[in-house]
Design an enzyme around this catalytic site. Structure first.
Site, PDB file in Angstrom:
ATOM      1  N   ASP A 201      80.361 141.455 -41.887  1.00  0.00           N
ATOM      2  CA  ASP A 201      80.299 142.742 -42.808  1.00  0.00           C
ATOM      3  C   ASP A 201      79.454 143.838 -42.026  1.00  0.00           C
ATOM      4  OD1 ASP A 201      81.763 141.379 -44.619  1.00  0.00           O
ATOM      5  OD2 ASP A 201      80.281 141.273 -46.255  1.00  0.00           O
TER       6      ASP A 201
ATOM      7  N   ASP B 227      54.541 135.200 -22.356  1.00  0.00           N
ATOM      8  CA  ASP B 227      53.037 135.735 -23.127  1.00  0.00           C
ATOM      9  C   ASP B 227      53.034 136.026 -24.421  1.00  0.00           C
ATOM     10  OD1 ASP B 227      52.184 135.981 -20.419  1.00  0.00           O
ATOM     11  OD2 ASP B 227      52.903 138.105 -20.238  1.00  0.00           O
TER      12      ASP B 227
ATOM     13  N   LYS C 255      78.102 131.410 -28.814  1.00  0.00           N
ATOM     14  CA  LYS C 255      77.922 130.980 -30.248  1.00  0.00           C
ATOM     15  C   LYS C 255      77.673 132.144 -31.266  1.00  0.00           C
ATOM     16  CE  LYS C 255      76.411 127.357 -27.370  1.00  0.00           C
ATOM     17  NZ  LYS C 255      77.383 126.323 -27.294  1.00  0.00           N
TER      18      LYS C 255
ATOM     19  N   LYS D 173      67.839 126.641 -26.240  1.00  0.00           N
ATOM     20  CA  LYS D 173      67.729 127.204 -24.872  1.00  0.00           C
ATOM     21  C   LYS D 173      66.694 128.545 -25.188  1.00  0.00           C
ATOM     22  CE  LYS D 173      72.191 125.867 -24.612  1.00  0.00           C
ATOM     23  NZ  LYS D 173      72.874 125.150 -25.738  1.00  0.00           N
TER      24      LYS D 173
ATOM     25  N   HIS E 261      69.115 120.545 -27.776  1.00  0.00           N
ATOM     26  CA  HIS E 261      70.291 121.679 -27.369  1.00  0.00           C
ATOM     27  C   HIS E 261      70.010 122.976 -27.226  1.00  0.00           C
ATOM     28  CE1 HIS E 261      74.775 123.393 -27.755  1.00  0.00           C
ATOM     29  NE2 HIS E 261      74.507 122.520 -26.644  1.00  0.00           N
TER      30      HIS E 261
ATOM     31  N   HIS F 160      81.818 130.270 -23.994  1.00  0.00           N
ATOM     32  CA  HIS F 160      80.698 129.407 -24.590  1.00  0.00           C
ATOM     33  C   HIS F 160      79.881 129.996 -25.587  1.00  0.00           C
ATOM     34  CE1 HIS F 160      77.066 126.786 -23.728  1.00  0.00           C
ATOM     35  NE2 HIS F 160      77.963 125.806 -23.879  1.00  0.00           N
TER      36      HIS F 160
END
Length: 486
Positions: A411, A232, A406, A227, A225, A404
């Site tokens: 604080d 380089d 996440k 991404k 899952h 979408h």
């Protein structure tokens, strides 16, 4: 005997099913796993003959303990020690960090002990809001690549934006840049023509754990899952944004506005990100990878001083690192916890942590979608809201489109941006990766974005929520029963 079997075929098959189901139930009980998950599997085995066995076969195997994932040949102890020595902070730096983080130093120590995840200090971190901005940055950096490009994506489609990126990969590969591309077999859609083009251009690419009949395996366990993009060994990208046209809001008219968050990293944090990519690459390619200096260039000249840890979890880790980091962050909160997640199907530890934090005076806010791409996940999420609001947790539902992102910010000190949802699948089953950032400026940016998102959200009224229709409650209860399997 054969005649008896013929005349009682379905009875024999049913008896065989329940013998196998009893064996599976005994195996589940012996593992002493989460009671809710245990009951869900056993009820499925009992009340859904044949189907229950299929569900258990595909979703019930615990590969974390079986170690089917090829255990990190690339991460031998010499490499770990070498990387950690590069990042080792001196006493003065550690003292400053202790003063800045307070109790949240526990997060740093937690990951160092459970995953050998070093704290990197010399980094620049840029917050990228939505796909249009993210792809503009990514395309520019891909075009400027000189040595190598590494991509690892759950969803990578050869649609408009996907083709644009793939064309750059092909062009770079023909010019001698090493291009390595891993994509999840279930999540991604790449045509035969696209694969042939990549192959002819010299792009190395491999699907992650290929499966047959993808239409029937959208929830298949143990998916990649993540991404990730690395250019380089100096620039890294990670977050919630996959490569697909539905993540674009300005370039193409989509059914829904898509709200997401990504980050660009420049500096030492790219090194552990690179390690995780190479670990996965060994698995998907079946090759032992030779580590060279060009993959881990000297980044000591990086101007920023943003502290970052890369937290990864999956069936190849001994601990649920991301879940534990989130749990610790909530428990050490003094002022506020702001969470944005598209899927909220938490375990009991996270629920309790949120309730306790809120009841002790911490401002706990949760932003989830009102529109979801999964009705089962939506109703399962809804089943948890009442118990949270009873503890004064503020719950908001995003109304502008699909959210979408996440992210978590705590604080004004700690932030988490990555691929992990607040659900059982991300915590325990899928391969996920998050950046844990200890920095006031990024926390302020993420807090401001959270407040902007609340302008496009509605707060769930607790009194009205308690009087929602019975049929809605029934759907929630049904979906919650299946929530450990979603």
């Amino acid at each position: 005997m054969i005649e008896i079997v013929k005349h009682n075929f379905w009875t024999v098959v049913l008896v065989l099913n329940y013998l196998l189901a009893a064996s599976a139930a005994a195996t589940i009980l012996s593992k002493n796993i989460n009671p809710t998950k245990t009951i869900s599997y056993i009820l499925t085995l009992v009340f859904f003959p044949f189907l229950g066995l299929i569900v258990y076969y595909f979703f019930g195997q615990e590969y974390r303990k079986n170690k089917i994932f090829n255990r990190k040949h690339i991460l031998n102890q010499n490499i770990i020690r070498s990387l950690q020595s590069d990042f080792e902070l001196d006493l003065g730096q550690m003292a400053k960090l202790d003063d800045f983080l307070g109790d949240k130093i526990k997060l740093v120590n937690l990951l160092k002990k459970s995953e050998n995840s070093p704290l990197t200090l010399h980094n620049d971190v840029e917050l990228l809001i939505n796909g249009d901005v993210t792809f503009d940055y990514l395309l520019k950096d891909l075009k400027a690549a000189e040595d190598h490009i590494h991509l690892e994506y759950y969803i990578f489609n050869d649609d408009s934006i996907g083709t644009e990126i793939l064309n750059i990969l092909c062009e770079k590969a023909t010019k001698g840049v090493a291009v390595r591309f891993s994509f999840d077999s279930v999540g991604s859609k790449l045509s035969k023509a696209t694969r042939n083009k990549l192959r002819k251009s010299g792009v190395e690419f491999y699907p992650f754990m290929p499966v047959l009949f993808k239409k029937f395996t959208s929830k298949m366990n143990y998916r990649d899952h993540r991404k990730i993009a690395i250019i380089d060994g100096k620039i890294g990208y990670l977050g919630g944004i996959n490569v697909a046209d539905n993540y674009l809001n300005n370039r193409k008219k989509n059914k829904h506005f898509w709200r997401d968050t990504h980050i660009k990293l420049v500096g030492e944090a790219v090194k552990p990100l690179q390690v995780h990519f190479l670990t996965n690459w060994e698995f998907v390619s079946g090759q032992r990878f030779k580590v060279s200096k060009n993959l881990f260039p000297d980044l000591s000249a990086t101007s920023g001083e943003v502290a970052v840890q890369i937290a990864a979890s999956g069936p190849d880790t001994d601990w649920a690192n991301i879940m534990e980091a989130i749990f610790t962050a909530i428990n050490t909160a003094d002022e506020y916890v702001y969470i944005t997640t598209p899927y909220f199907i938490p375990n009991e530890q996270i629920i309790t942590a949120l309730q306790v934090a809120s009841k002790s005076g911490v401002d706990v806010r949760l932003l989830i979608p009102k529109i979801s791409d999964s009705w089962t996940a939506k109703y399962a999420s809804n089943s948890y809201l009442e118990s949270l609001m009873e503890a004064d947790v503020k719950v908001y539902r995003y109304t502008k489109g699909i959210i979408h992102a996440k992210t978590i910010t705590v604080d004004g000190v700690f932030s988490s941006i990555g691929t992990s949802n607040m659900d059982y699948r991300s915590f325990n089953i899928n391969f996920e990766i998050n950046a844990l950032v200890y920095n006031k400026e990024l926390s302020r940016q993420l807090e401001n974005q959270f407040m902007e998102d609340l302008k496009d959200a509605e707060r769930v009224d607790f009194e009205r929520w308690k009087t929602r229709p019975f049929h809605q409650r029934a759907k929630e209860s049904y979906c919650r029963l299946w929530s450990p399997l979603l």
